[in-house]
Design a protein around this motif. Structure first.
Motif, PDB file in Angstrom:
ATOM      1  N   ASP A  43     -19.264   2.638 -17.423  1.00 32.42           N
ATOM      2  CA  ASP A  43     -19.937   3.362 -18.500  1.00 32.42           C
ATOM      3  C   ASP A  43     -21.060   4.235 -17.973  1.00 32.42           C
ATOM      4  O   ASP A  43     -21.227   5.373 -18.408  1.00 32.42           O
ATOM      5  N   VAL A  44     -21.832   3.708 -17.036  1.00 31.79           N
ATOM      6  CA  VAL A  44     -22.926   4.495 -16.463  1.00 31.79           C
ATOM      7  C   VAL A  44     -22.366   5.696 -15.728  1.00 31.79           C
ATOM      8  O   VAL A  44     -22.848   6.824 -15.892  1.00 31.79           O
ATOM      9  N   ARG A  45     -21.329   5.502 -14.952  1.00 33.19           N
ATOM     10  CA  ARG A  45     -20.714   6.605 -14.191  1.00 33.19           C
ATOM     11  C   ARG A  45     -20.192   7.694 -15.132  1.00 33.19           C
ATOM     12  O   ARG A  45     -20.418   8.875 -14.941  1.00 33.19           O
ATOM     13  N   ARG A  46     -19.488   7.265 -16.176  1.00 30.92           N
ATOM     14  CA  ARG A  46     -18.945   8.211 -17.149  1.00 30.92           C
ATOM     15  C   ARG A  46     -20.075   8.943 -17.874  1.00 30.92           C
ATOM     16  O   ARG A  46     -20.017  10.149 -18.077  1.00 30.92           O
ATOM     17  N   TYR A  47     -21.110   8.223 -18.245  1.00 35.24           N
ATOM     18  CA  TYR A  47     -22.231   8.815 -18.986  1.00 35.24           C
ATOM     19  C   TYR A  47     -22.953   9.870 -18.151  1.00 35.24           C
ATOM     20  O   TYR A  47     -23.181  10.974 -18.623  1.00 35.24           O
ATOM     21  N   VAL A  48     -23.283   9.544 -16.905  1.00 31.19           N
ATOM     22  CA  VAL A  48     -23.997  10.538 -16.088  1.00 31.19           C
ATOM     23  C   VAL A  48     -23.109  11.736 -15.785  1.00 31.19           C
ATOM     24  O   VAL A  48     -23.602  12.859 -15.697  1.00 31.19           O
ATOM     25  N   THR A  49     -21.815  11.517 -15.660  1.00 28.58           N
ATOM     26  CA  THR A  49     -20.895  12.638 -15.440  1.00 28.58           C
ATOM     27  C   THR A  49     -20.895  13.569 -16.636  1.00 28.58           C
ATOM     28  O   THR A  49     -20.983  14.789 -16.488  1.00 28.58           O
ATOM     29  N   PHE A  50     -20.794  13.014 -17.831  1.00 23.48           N
ATOM     30  CA  PHE A  50     -20.758  13.843 -19.032  1.00 23.48           C
ATOM     31  C   PHE A  50     -22.107  14.447 -19.389  1.00 23.48           C
ATOM     32  O   PHE A  50     -22.159  15.382 -20.181  1.00 23.48           O
ATOM     33  N   LEU A  51     -23.175  13.924 -18.820  1.00 26.99           N
ATOM     34  CA  LEU A  51     -24.479  14.558 -19.036  1.00 26.99           C
ATOM     35  C   LEU A  51     -24.640  15.780 -18.154  1.00 26.99           C
ATOM     36  O   LEU A  51     -25.646  16.463 -18.216  1.00 26.99           O
ATOM     37  N   GLY A  52     -23.651  16.050 -17.337  1.00 24.60           N
ATOM     38  CA  GLY A  52     -23.682  17.276 -16.566  1.00 24.60           C
ATOM     39  C   GLY A  52     -23.727  17.084 -15.064  1.00 24.60           C
ATOM     40  O   GLY A  52     -23.769  18.065 -14.329  1.00 24.60           O
ATOM     41  N   ALA A  53     -23.706  15.853 -14.605  1.00 22.62           N
ATOM     42  CA  ALA A  53     -23.725  15.628 -13.165  1.00 22.62           C
ATOM     43  C   ALA A  53     -22.358  15.999 -12.589  1.00 22.62           C
ATOM     44  O   ALA A  53     -21.328  15.706 -13.189  1.00 22.62           O
ATOM     45  N   ASP A  54     -22.358  16.657 -11.441  1.00 23.16           N
ATOM     46  CA  ASP A  54     -21.079  16.941 -10.809  1.00 23.16           C
ATOM     47  C   ASP A  54     -20.511  15.619 -10.293  1.00 23.16           C
ATOM     48  O   ASP A  54     -21.246  14.660 -10.081  1.00 23.16           O
ATOM     49  N   PRO A  55     -19.192  15.541 -10.116  1.00 20.44           N
ATOM     50  CA  PRO A  55     -18.568  14.265  -9.760  1.00 20.44           C
ATOM     51  C   PRO A  55     -19.149  13.608  -8.504  1.00 20.44           C
ATOM     52  O   PRO A  55     -19.249  12.394  -8.446  1.00 20.44           O
ATOM     53  N   GLN A  56     -19.550  14.388  -7.531  1.00 18.26           N
ATOM     54  CA  GLN A  56     -20.101  13.788  -6.322  1.00 18.26           C
ATOM     55  C   GLN A  56     -21.480  13.191  -6.577  1.00 18.26           C
ATOM     56  O   GLN A  56     -21.791  12.107  -6.098  1.00 18.26           O
ATOM     57  N   SER A  57     -22.316  13.889  -7.320  1.00 11.59           N
ATOM     58  CA  SER A  57     -23.647  13.344  -7.566  1.00 11.59           C
ATOM     59  C   SER A  57     -23.620  12.255  -8.632  1.00 11.59           C
ATOM     60  O   SER A  57     -24.562  11.477  -8.748  1.00 11.59           O
ATOM     61  N   ALA A  58     -22.540  12.153  -9.405  1.00 15.18           N
ATOM     62  CA  ALA A  58     -22.444  11.106 -10.423  1.00 15.18           C
ATOM     63  C   ALA A  58     -22.495   9.725  -9.785  1.00 15.18           C
ATOM     64  O   ALA A  58     -23.139   8.814 -10.317  1.00 15.18           O
ATOM     65  N   ASP A  59     -21.827   9.550  -8.647  1.00 12.88           N
ATOM     66  CA  ASP A  59     -21.888   8.258  -7.957  1.00 12.88           C
ATOM     67  C   ASP A  59     -23.310   7.947  -7.515  1.00 12.88           C
ATOM     68  O   ASP A  59     -23.778   6.818  -7.669  1.00 12.88           O
ATOM     69  N   ASP A  60     -23.993   8.959  -6.981  1.00  8.96           N
ATOM     70  CA  ASP A  60     -25.377   8.759  -6.552  1.00  8.96           C
ATOM     71  C   ASP A  60     -26.280   8.436  -7.733  1.00  8.96           C
ATOM     72  O   ASP A  60     -27.154   7.566  -7.645  1.00  8.96           O
ATOM     73  N   LEU A  61     -26.071   9.128  -8.846  1.00 12.71           N
ATOM     74  CA  LEU A  61     -26.894   8.878 -10.028  1.00 12.71           C
ATOM     75  C   LEU A  61     -26.610   7.505 -10.630  1.00 12.71           C
ATOM     76  O   LEU A  61     -27.529   6.836 -11.114  1.00 12.71           O
ATOM     77  N   ALA A  62     -25.358   7.082 -10.600  1.00  7.24           N
ATOM     78  CA  ALA A  62     -25.028   5.738 -11.092  1.00  7.24           C
ATOM     79  C   ALA A  62     -25.701   4.692 -10.210  1.00  7.24           C
ATOM     80  O   ALA A  62     -26.295   3.729 -10.711  1.00  7.24           O
TER      81      ALA A  62
END
Length: 194
Positions: A43-62
């Motif tokens: 859920d966190v990964r999906r949420y940060v991705t849809f908030l505009g994070a590019d797929p590579q930075s989504a993992d880092d943000l999660a």
């Protein structure tokens, strides 16, 4: 004629279990930490991705979200669900990430890095085209509507919890979701007609 079906969220552990794991993790239970992270990571990964994070930075943000959450777990008291608390942290991580990346130039070794990324994307996955269409439609929504839609319709948060995550009244969340639905249905209809 192809349409994107908006599927209900996958079966997840009950909110009470997730919150209980967070409270047990706060007390030092390492097994509870593992259950808590495993239950909420998608859920966190999906949420940060849809908030505009590019797929590579989504993992880092999660990962950043969980690091922040685990380091402040001692302050979690269970007044809201652990999912709501964690998604609020994820939202702040995305905002901080955007601020940080806006002051740093992006570097690439390839002359045409976009072409390299495009060639390396998997295309033979089932539902790939529908996923691309859904992502494009969601990207076309205004940020506030996309966030409300993702929280409630894709992550399955109740409107009250989405209001806590976004820091706005529940009526505003309902309005944003309704407007997002209208836009998505309209765009899907236009795509089917075209």
């Amino acid at each position: 004629m192809s349409t994107v079906a908006l599927l209900p969220p996958r079966k997840q552990p009950k909110e009470e279990s997730i919150t209980a794991w967070a409270l047990a993790a706060r007390g030092g239970d390492t097994e509870a930490v593992e259950h808590f992270v495993r239950a909420l990571h998608p859920d966190v990964r999906r949420y940060v991705t849809f908030l505009g994070a590019d797929p590579q930075s989504a993992d880092d943000l999660a990962q950043d979200t969980f690091l922040r959450a685990l380091s402040s777990l001692h302050r979690f008291e269970g007044r809201s669900s652990a999912r709501t608390w964690l998604l609020a942290i994820a939202r702040r991580a995305v905002i901080d990430g955007i601020r940080h990346s806006s002051v740093r130039p992006r570097l690439s070794d390839a002359a045409d890095w976009e072409a390299v990324v495009e060639r390396n994307q998997p295309r033979d996955l089932p539902g790939f085209d529908d996923g691309v269409v859904l992502a494009e439609l969601l990207d076309a929504l205004p940020d506030d509507r996309r966030e409300a839609f993702v929280l409630t319709q894709m992550l399955g948060l109740p409107y009250a919890e989405a209001a806590l995550v976004t820091g706005c009244p529940i009526g505003t969340v309902r309005s944003r979701v309704a407007r997002a639905r209208v836009s998505l249905v309209q765009w899907l209809g236009e795509a089917d007609d075209g």
